[in-house]
Design a protein around this motif. Structure first.
Motif, PDB file in Angstrom:
ATOM      1  N   ARG A  40       0.845  -1.188   0.000  1.00 30.61           N
ATOM      2  CA  ARG A  40       0.000   0.000   0.000  1.00 30.61           C
ATOM      3  C   ARG A  40       0.885   1.244   0.000  1.00 30.61           C
ATOM      4  NH1 ARG A  40      -1.774   3.221   3.982  1.00 30.61           N
ATOM      5  NH2 ARG A  40      -0.490   2.012   5.401  1.00 30.61           N
ATOM      6  N   THR A  41       0.428   2.262  -0.684  1.00 29.60           N
ATOM      7  CA  THR A  41       1.098   3.552  -0.588  1.00 29.60           C
ATOM      8  C   THR A  41       0.023   4.630  -0.707  1.00 29.60           C
ATOM      9  OG1 THR A  41       2.948   4.881  -1.418  1.00 29.60           O
ATOM     10  CG2 THR A  41       1.626   3.738  -3.077  1.00 29.60           C
ATOM     11  N   THR A  42       0.444   5.874  -0.771  1.00 26.57           N
ATOM     12  CA  THR A  42      -0.518   6.944  -1.008  1.00 26.57           C
ATOM     13  C   THR A  42      -0.072   7.708  -2.242  1.00 26.57           C
ATOM     14  OG1 THR A  42       0.704   8.403   0.459  1.00 26.57           O
ATOM     15  CG2 THR A  42      -1.166   7.248   1.417  1.00 26.57           C
ATOM     16  N   TYR A  54      -0.974   3.820 -11.457  1.00 29.41           N
ATOM     17  CA  TYR A  54      -0.134   4.526 -10.490  1.00 29.41           C
ATOM     18  C   TYR A  54       1.226   4.731 -11.133  1.00 29.41           C
ATOM     19  CZ  TYR A  54       2.988   4.923  -6.419  1.00 29.41           C
ATOM     20  OH  TYR A  54       3.955   5.308  -5.520  1.00 29.41           O
ATOM     21  N   ASP A  55       1.739   5.968 -11.082  1.00 32.54           N
ATOM     22  CA  ASP A  55       3.027   6.255 -11.741  1.00 32.54           C
ATOM     23  C   ASP A  55       4.120   6.625 -10.742  1.00 32.54           C
ATOM     24  OD1 ASP A  55       2.514   8.789 -10.892  1.00 32.54           O
ATOM     25  OD2 ASP A  55       2.337   9.681 -12.882  1.00 32.54           O
ATOM     26  N   GLY A  56       3.905   6.333  -9.463  1.00 28.04           N
ATOM     27  CA  GLY A  56       4.909   6.653  -8.454  1.00 28.04           C
ATOM     28  C   GLY A  56       4.599   7.930  -7.700  1.00 28.04           C
ATOM     29  N   PHE A  97     -13.029   3.118 -17.990  1.00 27.74           N
ATOM     30  CA  PHE A  97     -14.447   2.912 -17.764  1.00 27.74           C
ATOM     31  C   PHE A  97     -14.666   2.179 -16.441  1.00 27.74           C
ATOM     32  CE2 PHE A  97     -18.411   0.563 -18.759  1.00 27.74           C
ATOM     33  CZ  PHE A  97     -19.222   1.668 -18.954  1.00 27.74           C
ATOM     34  N   ILE A 118      -9.498  -3.364 -16.039  1.00 25.42           N
ATOM     35  CA  ILE A 118      -8.639  -4.329 -15.341  1.00 25.42           C
ATOM     36  C   ILE A 118      -7.342  -4.484 -16.118  1.00 25.42           C
ATOM     37  CG2 ILE A 118      -8.476  -6.627 -14.342  1.00 25.42           C
ATOM     38  CD1 ILE A 118     -11.408  -6.995 -14.748  1.00 25.42           C
ATOM     39  N   ALA A 119      -7.496  -4.484 -17.441  1.00 25.56           N
ATOM     40  CA  ALA A 119      -6.325  -4.727 -18.283  1.00 25.56           C
ATOM     41  C   ALA A 119      -5.397  -3.525 -18.313  1.00 25.56           C
ATOM     42  CB  ALA A 119      -6.774  -5.071 -19.699  1.00 25.56           C
ATOM     43  N   ARG A 120      -5.945  -2.355 -18.011  1.00 26.46           N
ATOM     44  CA  ARG A 120      -5.139  -1.134 -18.135  1.00 26.46           C
ATOM     45  C   ARG A 120      -4.523  -0.695 -16.820  1.00 26.46           C
ATOM     46  NH1 ARG A 120      -9.838   1.209 -21.950  1.00 26.46           N
ATOM     47  NH2 ARG A 120      -8.982   0.569 -23.958  1.00 26.46           N
ATOM     48  N   GLY A 121      -4.932  -1.284 -15.724  1.00 24.99           N
ATOM     49  CA  GLY A 121      -4.487  -0.795 -14.420  1.00 24.99           C
ATOM     50  C   GLY A 121      -3.309  -1.570 -13.853  1.00 24.99           C
ATOM     51  N   LEU A 141      -0.641  -3.682  -7.431  1.00 27.67           N
ATOM     52  CA  LEU A 141      -0.857  -5.032  -7.953  1.00 27.67           C
ATOM     53  C   LEU A 141       0.427  -5.557  -8.592  1.00 27.67           C
ATOM     54  CD1 LEU A 141      -4.218  -4.179  -9.699  1.00 27.67           C
ATOM     55  CD2 LEU A 141      -3.948  -5.438  -7.549  1.00 27.67           C
ATOM     56  N   GLY A 142       0.562  -6.867  -8.627  1.00 25.58           N
ATOM     57  CA  GLY A 142       1.684  -7.458  -9.341  1.00 25.58           C
ATOM     58  C   GLY A 142       3.022  -7.242  -8.657  1.00 25.58           C
ATOM     59  N   VAL A 143       3.011  -7.109  -7.336  1.00 21.81           N
ATOM     60  CA  VAL A 143       4.252  -6.975  -6.577  1.00 21.81           C
ATOM     61  C   VAL A 143       4.479  -8.293  -5.850  1.00 21.81           C
ATOM     62  CG1 VAL A 143       5.470  -5.658  -4.807  1.00 21.81           C
ATOM     63  CG2 VAL A 143       3.791  -4.526  -6.277  1.00 21.81           C
TER      64      VAL A 143
END
Lengths: 414, 414
Positions: free
Chosen positions: B334-336, B357-359, B367, B376-379, B403-405
């Motif tokens: 988690r981050t902010t 999220y770009d950092g 949508f 889902i595919a873009r996030g 996600l994906g960490v």
């Protein structure tokens, strides 16, 4: 001994590497094996999504004009003429005052243009009443509202994560064209190296870089071939390098790239006629990291120091391998965080410090020397401290590169 | 239709799930296959690291007392009596005025207690001079300075990433005890579902949740077994669930958990005598997400809506599976970040919005409806907006789950 080397900046080194990469090619993989691959072409919508207008709720499909004038004091009544679940299509055509009871995901029947949610109705057997007028298209999922046929939904070069798999499935792609994964050779050099299962001996250490790099490749889903640890003897080492280049797409070596008396990798690059892209980077640890290209094959010469080796892989090898597979997001994801400890001593070179990032602050993962191995195991990130004349203090905002994240960023900005 | 359900908070739901998990057991895996596993016991140092005092530089080993009084105007001279590389042990015992030329990583010879780096010496054949006095232990890597024999270096429950592999290799662990991976069943329910390679038909959609969940499991390295898509018929569905429970450690279903006319999962839980931990969560999307336990087997009843299904997996299934394997970091990192768009409408439930999220900033991935699949595919993350009476504006600081960490956090704090 070699002449003094000229260091390049990390950004310049990264650019020299990625600028020389050739694509490994593409191959077709079944959908169920596509996670972790790189999409070779754009993912195009083969139909609208939804491909028919449907109900997003459990409720009643009606013609909105039939609800005109409904209010609390003027309830309007409907008669249910059919009842369908998702996947079913009603044969009914809704007439005046008629409705079809339908479940979430079910196709909107002919003649209907709105959905009354169950909680908006008072039901009684085959009839129900409502107390408000509904607008055309109220409570509908309209055909094509999410995606439209022909649209490029995901660009080529994207990492195939579970969400992309969902899209591929939606559009009926049972297989997908993906970037071919390069086969990578791993060769650890150093007379001091023992195999993992050998007993310790005076002056010797076990080879930890080889298994670590294998795991860094496994994390990327990339196949590898491990070559027998080579002692610091030029001819033997050269022979192994030649064999590895014949059997793999590129080669990672550890050790032997410095200017020590037994560092033979520079000689090997010469013997191979390889083009050395750089042999010194303005970074700590890993300033001796060397990358060379023989023909179109990369030779990544990582330092034998564990944390320098680890960092060299993540900074230079990873983006190169991703680009070989056609990826468009080559670089470790980056964020900023509050430094939890002082780094009072300045360093002219950019420092990469293995660290624990908790979403807000970042703390060095422990014993911080390039030959330390404990901190690699304890960290989930790298603090980046720019080189210069000043130190850093607890509380400073610093750049952080995140490790173990499946997809990175598409630019290198440090 | 069922009685109104009582929603639990996300935190309560997470706690009910993880509170009921039993360990799957442990197994021994070879080191080269250990990436991505969970360490079953603590990793203990089998020896000091370094296990002998060594030189961190290329240079000359000397007795520091021989350098006393050295200065620019009073250079002190040494004679080189031996020459060793890493992995070699000098037989020399350094006498007064003697030195051993040695390379990075080489063991310090007997009689020496400091190292003169090459750049600190002026060399001439078999001798060299220095212009400063050296302190005892100057320029050394001392035995045990990184880790000491017997020390717990990494606790049980840790994720085995490449750095942990390096440590295991260092300490000679050719194999490692790891948490056993559960085998997970996947059953997509819904009369509307077509297989990925079937042509579209009126009212039908292709099953995207099944392949998506398979990829979410693949991302965690967890084996799975896919059961044939079940139409919304109670007896057929019940039979498949029974078979799946006999063949797997736990079962993920998609669809059928709401209160619609053809939602049979609640009946199936009853027929199995399963303990329903919750069947409504105060979250959007996925409020109907249900988790039940039959005997000691989990039944994860995810929503049939793609993004609700995706989120339900990441919030509830993932931590449960990690805990089954003995992991101590169960939750998404988690981050902010700064919200890039307004979310003006308030919602009483906690919202999870698929996002990029770009950092620094976080932007909804597109949508935003629970039945949307494109986002889902873009996030690469989920924005978390707490439920309540207020909306959110661009520029607000918001919580973000990544996600994906590969490794997450050890507490759920939202």
């Amino acid at each position: 001994m070699e002449k003094t080397r000229t260091p390049v900046t990390v950004a310049e080194a990264v650019q020299r590497v990625t600028g020389r990469v050739c694509r490994t090619g593409t191959e077709t993989v079944p959908l169920h094996a596509s996670y972790g691959r790189i999409l070779a072409g754009p993912l195009t919508a083969t139909h609208d999504v939804p491909h028919f207008t449907r109900s997003p709720y459990d409720g009643y499909a009606i013609a909105s004009r039939d609800s005109a004038g409904a209010s609390g004091s003027n309830r309007v009544s409907f008669t249910v003429v059919d009842h369908i679940g998702a996947g079913e299509v009603s044969q009914a055509v809704i007439g005046p005052g008629e409705a079809v009871r339908l479940m979430t995901g079910a196709a909107l029947p002919a003649g209907a243009d709105a959905v009354v949610m169950f909680e908006q109705a008072v039901s009684a057997g085959q009839t129900f009443t409502i107390r408000k007028a509904f607008a055309p298209q109220e409570n509908l999922s309209l055909q094509g509202e999410d995606m439209q046929a022909g649209e490029t939904v995901i660009p080529a070069g994207s990492f195939i994560h579970p969400g992309v798999v969902a899209l591929l499935a939606t559009f009926g792609y049972g297989e997908v064209k993906a970037g071919k994964r390069p086969v990578v050779g791993i060769l650890s050099t150093g007379t001091e190296l023992l195999a993992v299962t050998e007993p310790l001996a005076p002056g010797k250490i076990r080879n930890s870089n080889g298994p670590m790099i294998a795991a860094q490749l496994a994390r990327m889903g990339i196949p590898y071939r491990i070559y027998d640890t080579a002692a610091d003897r030029l001819e033997v080492c050269l022979q192994t390098v030649r064999q590895a280049l014949a059997e793999t797409d590129c080669l990672i070596t550890t050790g032997g790239v410095s200017v020590g008396d037994f560092d033979y990798l520079p000689d090997i690059y010469k013997r191979l006629g390889a083009d050395v892209l750089f042999n010194k980077v303005a970074m700590r640890p890993g300033s001796v990291t060397t990358v060379a290209v023989a023909g179109d094959q990369f030779l990544f010469g990582l330092s034998g120091n564990p944390s320098a080796c680890f960092t060299g892989f993540e900074l230079f090898v990873r983006p190169a391998l991703l680009k070989m597979m056609g990826a468009d997001h080559l670089y470790l994801p980056r964020t900023t965080a509050v430094l939890a400890e002082d780094f009072a001593k300045a360093n002219p070179f950019t420092r990469f410090i293995r660290a624990v990032y908790d979403g807000t602050t970042v703390r060095p993962a422990g014993f911080n020397k390039s030959n330390a191995v404990s901190s690699i195991a304890r960290g989930n990130s790298l603090i980046v401290l720019p080189g210069g004349t000043r130190g850093f203090a607890a509380g400073d905002q610093v750049d952080v590169l995140l490790l173990g994240v499946e997809e990175g960023m598409n630019d290198w900005v440090l």
